[in-house]
Design a protein around this motif. Structure first.
Motif, PDB file in Angstrom:
ATOM      1  N   UNK A  11       0.801  -1.427   0.072  1.00 48.63           N
ATOM      2  CA  UNK A  11      -0.023   0.102   0.014  1.00 48.63           C
ATOM      3  C   UNK A  11       0.960   1.129  -0.078  1.00 48.63           C
ATOM      4  N   UNK A  12       0.633   1.979  -1.090  1.00 49.85           N
ATOM      5  CA  UNK A  12       1.393   3.334  -1.244  1.00 49.85           C
ATOM      6  C   UNK A  12       0.874   4.174  -0.171  1.00 49.85           C
ATOM      7  N   UNK A  13       1.807   4.947   0.596  1.00 45.38           N
ATOM      8  CA  UNK A  13       1.270   5.800   1.931  1.00 45.38           C
ATOM      9  C   UNK A  13       0.462   7.006   1.437  1.00 45.38           C
ATOM     10  N   UNK A  14       0.321   7.465  -0.030  1.00 47.01           N
ATOM     11  CA  UNK A  14      -0.589   8.563  -0.535  1.00 47.01           C
ATOM     12  C   UNK A  14      -1.683   7.763  -1.274  1.00 47.01           C
ATOM     13  N   UNK A  15      -2.032   6.582  -1.205  1.00 48.88           N
ATOM     14  CA  UNK A  15      -2.982   5.831  -1.761  1.00 48.88           C
ATOM     15  C   UNK A  15      -2.975   5.861  -3.291  1.00 48.88           C
ATOM     16  N   UNK A  20       3.877   0.137   2.304  1.00 47.84           N
ATOM     17  CA  UNK A  20       4.091  -0.585   3.508  1.00 47.84           C
ATOM     18  C   UNK A  20       3.029  -1.632   3.342  1.00 47.84           C
ATOM     19  N   UNK A  21       3.061  -2.517   4.339  1.00 48.13           N
ATOM     20  CA  UNK A  21       1.908  -3.563   4.406  1.00 48.13           C
ATOM     21  C   UNK A  21       1.069  -3.173   5.459  1.00 48.13           C
ATOM     22  N   UNK A  51       6.528  -3.156   8.139  1.00 48.25           N
ATOM     23  CA  UNK A  51       7.184  -3.549   7.013  1.00 48.25           C
ATOM     24  C   UNK A  51       6.984  -2.252   5.977  1.00 48.25           C
ATOM     25  N   UNK A  52       7.952  -1.665   5.386  1.00 49.39           N
ATOM     26  CA  UNK A  52       8.292  -0.707   4.677  1.00 49.39           C
ATOM     27  C   UNK A  52       9.035  -0.704   3.695  1.00 49.39           C
ATOM     28  N   UNK A  53       8.868   0.225   2.520  1.00 49.47           N
ATOM     29  CA  UNK A  53       9.861   0.237   1.487  1.00 49.47           C
ATOM     30  C   UNK A  53       9.579   1.515   0.712  1.00 49.47           C
TER      31      UNK A  53
END
Length: 108
Positions: free
Chosen positions: A63-67, A93-94, A100-102
């Motif tokens: 999931x991208x942090x800004x959706x 993140x998951x 869990x981040x990337x």
């Protein structure tokens, strides 16, 4: 701090920016390739297709942090892909395991 920056720089150099497709493994509650910091950072060129593959025994999401993008729950062996058509930094993140981040860094 310097070791963390060096690890991220080395990781980013290990992923060629001219690649058309990049695979990110999800395993042992981490996005890989991983570095010594908590997050994985991958550098790609505009137009690159990134595919996350769940190699873990439990479900995960991307999931991208800004959706901008978001997968459903990925069971073992499932994958999710996204083509990055604009430059920028995309942190993800998951949603089931927020530790869990990337990050994907997209360049021209």
């Amino acid at each position: 701090m310097k070791a963390r920056l060096l690890a991220v720089a080395c990781l980013m150099l290990s992923m060629p920016v001219w690649a058309n497709e990049v695979k990110i493994d999800i395993k042992e509650f981490m996005f890989g390739p991983k570095d010594l910091a908590v997050a994985v950072a991958v550098a790609v060129a505009v137009g690159t297709k990134v595919t996350w593959v769940n190699d873990d025994e439990i479900p995960h999401t991307v999931a991208e942090i800004h959706k901008i993008f978001r997968s459903g729950a990925l069971d073992t062996g499932d994958s999710y892909s996204w083509v990055f058509n604009t430059p920028g930094e995309f942190e993800y993140f998951c949603a089931l395991h927020p530790q869990m981040i990337g990050k994907i860094v997209v360049s021209q």
